[in-house]
Write a protein that holds these residues in place. Sequence first.
Motif, short mmCIF file in Angstrom:
data_model
loop_
_atom_site.label_atom_id
_atom_site.label_comp_id
_atom_site.label_asym_id
_atom_site.label_seq_id
_atom_site.Cartn_x
_atom_site.Cartn_y
_atom_site.Cartn_z
N ARG A 84 0.74 -1.32 0.09
CA ARG A 84 -0.07 -0.03 0.30
C ARG A 84 0.91 1.24 -0.06
O ARG A 84 0.36 2.29 -0.73
N TYR A 88 2.18 0.50 -4.76
CA TYR A 88 1.21 0.68 -5.51
C TYR A 88 1.35 2.33 -5.70
O TYR A 88 0.76 2.85 -6.71
N ALA A 100 -17.07 -0.78 -15.42
CA ALA A 100 -16.63 -1.51 -14.12
C ALA A 100 -15.67 -0.74 -13.22
O ALA A 100 -15.60 -1.36 -12.16
N SER A 101 -14.76 0.16 -13.91
CA SER A 101 -13.73 0.44 -13.26
C SER A 101 -14.40 1.87 -12.11
O SER A 101 -13.49 2.24 -11.56
N ASN A 103 -16.98 3.22 -9.34
CA ASN A 103 -18.11 2.69 -8.18
C ASN A 103 -19.37 3.59 -8.63
O ASN A 103 -19.24 4.57 -8.57
N LEU A 105 -21.74 4.16 -7.57
CA LEU A 105 -22.62 5.00 -6.47
C LEU A 105 -22.05 6.50 -6.55
O LEU A 105 -22.77 7.30 -5.81
N ARG A 110 -14.23 10.49 -7.34
CA ARG A 110 -13.79 9.58 -6.21
C ARG A 110 -12.54 8.73 -6.60
O ARG A 110 -11.45 8.85 -5.84
N SER A 118 -4.49 9.12 -0.19
CA SER A 118 -3.49 7.91 0.16
C SER A 118 -1.98 8.43 -0.07
O SER A 118 -1.04 8.26 0.57
N TYR A 119 -1.82 8.74 -1.35
CA TYR A 119 -0.55 9.14 -1.70
C TYR A 119 -0.04 10.72 -1.90
O TYR A 119 1.11 11.06 -1.82
N ARG A 166 -5.71 9.66 -13.77
CA ARG A 166 -5.86 9.11 -12.40
C ARG A 166 -4.42 8.37 -11.98
O ARG A 166 -3.56 8.81 -11.17
N ARG C 192 -14.89 -6.72 -9.46
CA ARG C 192 -15.03 -5.60 -10.40
C ARG C 192 -13.88 -4.80 -10.27
O ARG C 192 -13.16 -4.63 -9.32
N PHE C 194 -13.73 -1.68 -10.40
CA PHE C 194 -13.29 -0.38 -9.22
C PHE C 194 -12.68 -1.14 -8.03
O PHE C 194 -12.12 -0.30 -7.03
N HIS C 196 -10.59 -3.23 -7.32
CA HIS C 196 -9.14 -3.47 -7.74
C HIS C 196 -8.51 -2.28 -7.55
O HIS C 196 -7.45 -1.84 -7.04
N LEU C 197 -9.07 -1.29 -8.42
CA LEU C 197 -8.52 0.08 -8.39
C LEU C 197 -8.19 0.61 -6.79
O LEU C 197 -7.38 1.16 -6.53
N ALA C 198 -9.53 0.57 -6.27
CA ALA C 198 -9.26 1.14 -4.88
C ALA C 198 -8.14 0.14 -4.00
O ALA C 198 -7.66 1.26 -3.25
N LYS C 199 -7.95 -0.98 -4.22
CA LYS C 199 -6.70 -1.46 -3.65
C LYS C 199 -5.53 -0.83 -3.88
O LYS C 199 -4.66 -0.60 -3.08
N LEU C 200 -5.50 -0.66 -5.54
CA LEU C 200 -4.03 0.07 -5.87
C LEU C 200 -4.12 1.57 -5.38
O LEU C 200 -3.09 2.05 -5.60
N ALA C 201 -5.54 2.09 -4.91
CA ALA C 201 -4.98 3.37 -4.40
C ALA C 201 -4.71 3.24 -3.03
O ALA C 201 -4.81 4.32 -2.30
N GLY C 202 -4.33 1.92 -2.67
CA GLY C 202 -3.77 1.84 -1.11
C GLY C 202 -4.84 2.08 -0.03
O GLY C 202 -4.52 2.18 1.26
N LEU C 203 -6.02 1.37 -0.42
CA LEU C 203 -7.02 1.44 0.48
C LEU C 203 -6.89 0.33 1.27
O LEU C 203 -6.53 -0.77 0.78
N SER C 204 -6.99 0.18 2.74
CA SER C 204 -7.29 -1.26 3.52
C SER C 204 -8.36 -1.88 3.01
O SER C 204 -9.38 -1.44 2.66
N ASP C 205 -8.14 -3.19 3.26
CA ASP C 205 -9.33 -4.14 3.09
C ASP C 205 -10.70 -3.47 3.60
O ASP C 205 -11.77 -3.81 3.30
N GLY C 211 -16.41 0.91 2.09
CA GLY C 211 -16.63 2.03 1.13
C GLY C 211 -17.02 1.51 0.11
O GLY C 211 -17.56 2.50 -0.96
N GLU C 212 -16.80 0.54 -0.58
CA GLU C 212 -16.80 0.16 -1.95
C GLU C 212 -17.78 -0.92 -2.21
O GLU C 212 -18.78 -0.96 -3.14
N PRO C 215 -21.75 -0.69 0.21
CA PRO C 215 -22.92 0.19 -0.40
C PRO C 215 -23.65 -0.32 -1.70
O PRO C 215 -24.75 -0.04 -2.01
#
Lengths: 319, 323, 305
Positions: A84, A88, A100-101, A103, A105, A110, A118-119, A166, C192, C194, C196-205, C211-212, C215
């Motif tokens: 993390r 990344y 699909a990339s 969210n 909602l 976002r 994060s960065y 992004r 999905r 998004f 994966h991308l959240a993971k790549l954005a450094g978000l914790s599990d 958050g993803e 909801p």
Amino acid sequence: MSELLKVEHLTKIFTSGFIGGFEIRAVDDVSFTIKKGEIVSLVGESGSGKTTIGKLILRLIQPTSGRILFEGKDILQMSKKELRENYYRQVQAVFQDPFASFNPLHPVDRAFDLISESYLTDVSRDERKELVRDALRQIGLNPDEVLGKFPHQLSGGQLQRILIARALLLKPKLLIADEIVSMLDASTRIDVLNLLGDFRDKYGTSVLFVTHDLALGYYISDTTIIMYRGTIVEMGDTEKVFQNPLHPYTRMLLESVPDLNVKWEFKGIEPEKEEGTVYSLQGCRYAPRCPRATRLCFVRRPELIEFEKNHWVACHFYY
Amino acid sequence: MAMLTVEDLKIYYSTPLGHVKAVDGVSFEVKEGEVFGIAGESGCGKSTLVHSLILRKPPMVHMGGRALFKGKDLMTLSPEESKKIRYTELSIIPQYAMNALNPTKKIKDIVWDLAKEHGYTDREEVEKLLRERLSMVKLSPKVADMYPVELSGGMRQRATMVVSTLLNPDLLIADEVTSALDVTTQRVVIELLHHFMKEGIVKSIIFVTHDLALLDKIADRVMILYAGKVVEIGSTEEVINNPAHPYTRLLINSLPRMGVQYKKQKLKGIPGYPISLLNPPKGCRFYTRCPYALDKCPSEEPKLVKVGNEHYAACHLLGGESQ
Amino acid sequence: MKSEKLRIALKNRKFKVGVAIIVFFALFALIGPLVTPFDQLGYYPVKLHKMLLLKRSTPNLPPMSHDVIYAPGREINVTHYLGTDSFGRDLYAQVVYGLRNSLIVGLIGGGIATFVGLTIGFLAGYRGGWTDEILMMITNIMLVIPTMALLIIIAAYMSTRGVIIESIIIGLTAWPWTARAIRAQTLSLKNREFVHLAKLAGLSDLKIIIGEILPNITSYVFMVFILQFGGAILAAIGLDFIGLGPTRGISLGIILQNAVLWNAINLGYWWWAIPPGLIIALFITGLYFVNIGLEEVFNPRLRRE
């Protein structure tokens, strides 16, 4: 150019069910390197394992065996925290399906928010906003037209550009681009592809361009890797692989690509070759379909050999 | 001789916000013995156009024009009549052909159900024909006794194509049949279609795709659609090598091909995105993305103009006299 | 976004009709008991010194009958809105209290089923691997055991059963298909792009789950709850009907059971069997309307504004 990423004997076996399940060797003993500032295209048909390799490099899935070295460090040994906080920041991705990339909602902003929280912690809010707008302008979008919109209000091409923007925000050392244009229309496709090239030229980012489309791979990449059913059959300088294809599979692929101004000869219908057991085949996986296959091909797996400088092939024919 | 003559066809989608003019005044002709290609990007109306020939269901509405197929107007046929000509005169290969067959029935049963509906009474005869056709596409005749799930993807693709053409339709519509396929399988499909034509199993084919390069390989004539309108129509050679409409030209120039690399020669796409078909402008629908747009383009609709032998394009740059 | 969903929901006729029915019956269960002097079993309680006498009226009175109950020292005039049963017990009181209990069963039973199903399905889908294998094995075993048989066995073993116990039993047997459905949803969401991308954005599990992923299944969970709610009510009525309902108290199912037991329909006492049956049918219809209405709200493709 020095090495950025080195993949060694990477294998991923998918199993299903723990009682009497079956296994698929999606990626089978694959090794290659990506140099700094290089665009490598990973070309293969569905089921070739190309997308799996991308996901393995991103550590979205765990390999069964093998090593992945990023700047000399084995990423498989990295903790979640290390991934993390460090990995990344330097390795990012854009995926196939733009819809699909995101969210569904949330507004598309976002995507930027998550990454900057994060960065880009040392950057002030206003500066961040300006960075985002700047990144969007660089990839040819009008920030006012896309920011604040929901994903379903934008086109696939716009969304895919936003995802590139992004990644651009972080200026990563490696970008995994998995089939990023396959869902876009022909008229917008090439411009998104060009962005990858621009990105590299400007920031020296290496790109792993995963694609099924040979013509696109040829257009953008310096190095090409051709995969068939989890194994690399041929790789090397793009020019060499395309101008002098060695492996029978590569040749067949190239013949099948519809290229403008190359007339096709209709050769008549050839029988469909059975290839159900190909994932457990001992020998060359292409052997059941190969017109030149000998007994040896079914028994022993050919290894990649350097046929000429920077041009490798895995075929018994060239030993 | 014309197999299908479409005249000023208008097919709209009715939505709460108004009509989406998906096909807006399209005219063309499919001759007997030719492969007619329809190309365009997503949302250009190509799929709507061919599906409206087979089955119109809400929210699709027919707003005008005719589609004369062997003397009958497809737009006014009753559901029974159009059912009757399905498979025997007019047939379609579904887009996801690999998964189009009922998985719980054997291939021969699927075929017999279909033949029965069209008045065939001799089951032996139909099965014999099926086995012949299966052999023709280099499948084992035993496939007739198998369930679709027992076949590999490539075999299923072939089987579906055999089923769609078994009753020798005069006109076969192939709608994006290759877009989900690998290049090697795509090549097989093209070979099959070519063979069906050569053997006289089908008399004409309408081949719909977004892939111009592929069309170049199989179509005799092509029609380029943009935002529900015909922008160019002509023989494949002419249109590909000598495109008249700016859209066609820019599109062809944006296609990657062997020998062209980013490092040496940067290709350019077409900037912008297609307009909404909800309230399209009165004039040319491409003007928002056209680098050559004239003052009158947004307001005056360009007519199809003859630019070569049986080659027409709709653009103000090509002069005035209308067709 | 939320308010937009609400706006669309309020424009949906099916949703509105369904909500109206449910709200009507919920209010009825809430307020209805206040306007009757009878207790939940339909007796008239009379306080006498420190004793509580339970008085009855004349048996088999049709709806809207007036009757007089004689208590020591006084005469009480009562109205039986829905008549009385063959034991002279007031049916209106039985129905409103029965409805109240049925709704409690629905809330608790449906709630438990949804919660357990959600937890197990989500865990199995998100963790995958062995967790998934084991949880799904349990789920599949639960699925193939006939629920009714299980309920009968459990219910028969307990000598005293209340409404709450009944709800818990129902809740603990009704979750398997919810778990399977939630697992499938989670599985597809987890892969999905998004996420994966959240993971790549450094978000914790944990952040990714909260958050993803969650909801995106709330709308689904909401609909599952409504289905489970109706399912629990029907299951309870089934149990009650075969005599395995609460040993104390009343429910719509018990009224029906009594009506059948004492031949109410054959003897022409329609007011004993029809009202509870009708209420069940209407209420379940209301839930059904809400559910299909919501489906149109959450799934834009089904929308016809």
